[in-house]
Design a protein around this motif. Structure first.
Motif, mmCIF file in Angstrom:
data_model
loop_
_atom_site.group_PDB
_atom_site.id
_atom_site.type_symbol
_atom_site.label_atom_id
_atom_site.label_comp_id
_atom_site.label_asym_id
_atom_site.label_seq_id
_atom_site.Cartn_x
_atom_site.Cartn_y
_atom_site.Cartn_z
ATOM 1 N N LEU A 53 0.826 -1.190 0.000
ATOM 2 C CA LEU A 53 0.000 0.000 0.000
ATOM 3 C C LEU A 53 0.870 1.254 0.000
ATOM 4 N N PRO A 54 0.394 2.366 -0.575
ATOM 5 C CA PRO A 54 1.136 3.627 -0.471
ATOM 6 C C PRO A 54 1.168 4.076 0.984
ATOM 7 N N GLN A 55 2.363 4.142 1.560
ATOM 8 C CA GLN A 55 2.472 4.336 3.009
ATOM 9 C C GLN A 55 3.621 5.230 3.419
ATOM 10 N N LEU A 85 -4.947 6.362 -0.450
ATOM 11 C CA LEU A 85 -4.806 4.952 -0.075
ATOM 12 C C LEU A 85 -6.086 4.172 -0.304
ATOM 13 N N ALA A 86 -7.228 4.755 0.045
ATOM 14 C CA ALA A 86 -8.497 4.050 -0.112
ATOM 15 C C ALA A 86 -8.758 3.713 -1.579
ATOM 16 N N THR A 90 -6.438 -0.996 8.076
ATOM 17 C CA THR A 90 -7.861 -0.890 8.380
ATOM 18 C C THR A 90 -8.605 -0.195 7.254
ATOM 19 N N VAL A 91 -8.019 0.868 6.710
ATOM 20 C CA VAL A 91 -8.619 1.537 5.552
ATOM 21 C C VAL A 91 -8.762 0.540 4.403
ATOM 22 N N LEU A 93 -6.087 -10.484 0.605
ATOM 23 C CA LEU A 93 -5.411 -10.734 1.866
ATOM 24 C C LEU A 93 -4.738 -9.453 2.342
ATOM 25 N N LEU A 94 -4.670 -9.273 3.656
ATOM 26 C CA LEU A 94 -4.158 -8.036 4.245
ATOM 27 C C LEU A 94 -2.967 -8.377 5.125
ATOM 28 N N GLY A 95 -1.757 -8.055 4.640
ATOM 29 C CA GLY A 95 -0.551 -8.534 5.302
ATOM 30 C C GLY A 95 0.308 -7.432 5.890
#
Length: 320
Positions: A33-35, A44-45, A96-97, A106-108
């Motif tokens: 993700l762009p972070q 990001l959303a 969370t977003v 999947l959220l890693g």
């Protein structure tokens, strides 16, 4: 017609996962993700929702607390800390977003520096994201490299490996028992009700990032997956990955575990100035050598959301 996101995910699912409903044993392509840096100001959303619509099957965050102005240890064995690390979105907020904007990816975490966090709070944060996402969290942990970040977090840099082991024990207790109690050398939890449990039962799969012999052996003894790291250009060395994986497998067998039950997910870091064709080639090399679960980090090559999504679309098209 290219395969749908659900078709790709179904083909990616492998044998039953020992600590969760399923683990994803092949063909999962995802993106960070762009972070960090200028990307921390990206949409990001929109990135998360559009990337999933394009076919991304996993979305990932990292963990940076601060960037030391005069580091005693630099990033990657160097003397400095990248400018990009001076700005960073909180990984729990970012994921969370993504959880609320997606339905299947999947959220890693690759990786959370686990010793920075008290286990009760960490378990609550990860459980909450797993519940919100309906069971899509892949917790990935490591021990970091920056003494200054450890000082900022109020944690011991010298004993970080031991703290990680105890943290894993505490998380297991928090996720699998109720009431829970835990008594370790650093962390202690009095008998307490903690009834919100992860959707993934009995707990989410735990991945560990490591390249040292000690870290790889820890994976073999107790992790559900390994977060390997390669880079382009020039650092996709299958012989090195295979040698590291052998250390994991030997440790697993020595601990009475089945090495085949330990997944591998590869992080592909893209260096500044790297053309997208080099990333396409690297993905093919990894897939051709059985490293099929990969996510791409474009931090150093793109800054805005639209360009990042162009990379996502092209890499997914090349992978289909």
């Amino acid at each position: 017609m290219p395969p749908s996101n659900s078709d790709r995910r179904n083909r990616a699912r492998g044998a039953p996962f020992v600590h969760g409903p399923l683990y994803y044993a092949g063909g999962v392509l995802g993106f960070a993700l762009p972070q960090f840096g200028e990307s921390a100001h990206a949409d990001l959303a929109r990135f998360a929702s559009t990337a999933e619509q394009l076919g991304a099957e996993s979305l990932w965050v990292g963990d940076r607390l601060l960037a030391a102005a005069d580091p005693s240890v630099g990033y990657g064995g160097g003397d400095t800390v990248p400018l990009n690390f001076r700005s960073s979105l909180d990984p729990f907020v970012a994921l969370t977003v993504a959880a609320t904007e997606t339905t299947s990816a999947l959220l890693g975490f690759s990786v959370l520096v686990a010793p920075w966090y008290p286990p009760v709070q960490l378990a609550r944060q990860l459980t909450s994201i797993d519940v919100v996402s309906r069971g899509r969290v892949l917790p990935g942990f490591g021990i970091g490299w920056s003494p200054e970040e450890y000082r900022g977090a109020g944690a011991s840099f010298e004993h970080r490996g031991t703290q990680l082991d105890e943290m894993l024990d505490a998380l297991d207790a928090l996720w699998t028992t109720d009431p829970v109690s835990f008594h370790g050398d650093r962390y202690r939890i009095p008998p307490s009700w903690v009834s919100l449990k992860p959707v993934q039962q009995p707990r989410p799969p735990i991945y560990l990032g490591a390249s040292s012999s000690a870290g790889l052996r820890r994976i073999g003894r107790r992790a559900d997956g390994w977060l390997a790291v390669v880079g382009v250009p020039g650092n996709v060395r299958i012989d090195k990955l295979d040698a590291q994986r052998r250390v994991i497998d030997d440790a697993a067998q020595a601990a009475g575990r089945d090495p085949a039950a330990i997944a591998t997910h590869v992080r592909l870091n893209v260096a500044e100035g790297t053309p997208i064709e080099a990333v396409e080639d690297a993905l093919k090399v990894l897939r051709d050598n059985a490293y099929r679960d990969v996510f791409v980090d474009t931090l150093y090559v793109v800054e805005d959301t639209d360009t990042a999504l162009e990379w996502v679309e092209r890499l997914l098209a090349a992978d289909s």
